[in-house]
Design a protein around this motif. Structure first.
Motif, mmCIF file in Angstrom:
data_model
loop_
_atom_site.group_PDB
_atom_site.id
_atom_site.type_symbol
_atom_site.label_atom_id
_atom_site.label_comp_id
_atom_site.label_asym_id
_atom_site.label_seq_id
_atom_site.Cartn_x
_atom_site.Cartn_y
_atom_site.Cartn_z
ATOM 1 N N SER A 29 0.804 -1.212 0.000
ATOM 2 C CA SER A 29 0.000 0.000 0.000
ATOM 3 C C SER A 29 0.840 1.266 0.000
ATOM 4 O O SER A 29 0.514 2.257 -0.656
ATOM 5 N N ARG A 30 1.932 1.212 0.741
ATOM 6 C CA ARG A 30 2.741 2.415 0.917
ATOM 7 C C ARG A 30 4.204 2.016 1.030
ATOM 8 O O ARG A 30 4.523 0.962 1.592
ATOM 9 N N TYR A 49 2.096 6.810 -1.099
ATOM 10 C CA TYR A 49 1.070 5.797 -1.286
ATOM 11 C C TYR A 49 1.143 5.295 -2.723
ATOM 12 O O TYR A 49 1.236 6.082 -3.664
ATOM 13 N N THR A 55 2.305 11.975 -0.944
ATOM 14 C CA THR A 55 3.624 11.904 -0.322
ATOM 15 C C THR A 55 3.650 12.579 1.048
ATOM 16 O O THR A 55 2.837 13.450 1.349
#
Length: 121
Positions: A29-30, A49, A55
């Protein structure tokens, strides 16, 4: 299990630039970057993400560092400009399955092996 391979560190003089790369074996996801200097705690530097591209940055690097990604290559980059001696640290790629506080290493699900950045004055 997602494997992260980070690279791109090196030695530069103050004011110089480096670009770090992190290749992931799967989708998360990130993703982001932490750094740890000798005798100091690991600190969050930047995160992004995967889908929205939103960001986040630590105050100490805002305006100098830029995080970006290439989802086709499953790669995240950290462009570091105007480097300072206090940026010297081991930099670690990090990934979260979902969400996560980019400032908190305890929330990270996967880590890269680290790449050393050394900035001389």
């Amino acid at each position: 299990q997602v494997q992260l391979v980070d690279s791109g560190g090196g030695s530069v003089e103050a004011g110089g630039s480096l670009r770090l790369s992190c290749v992931a074996s799967g989708v998360t996801s990130r993703r982001g970057w932490f750094r740890q200097a000798p005798g100091k705690e690991r600190e969050g530097v930047a995160a992004i993400y995967a889908y929205a591209g939103v960001t986040s940055y630590a105050d100490s690097v805002k305006g100098r560092f830029t995080i970006s990604q290439d989802n086709f290559k499953n790669t995240v980059y950290l462009q570091m400009n105007s480097l300072k001696p206090e940026d010297t640290a081991m930099y670690y790629c990090a990934a979260w399955k979902s969400g996560g506080d980019f400032r908190s290493p305890g929330t990270v699900n996967y880590w890269g092996q680290g790449t050393q950045v050394t900035v001389s004055s």
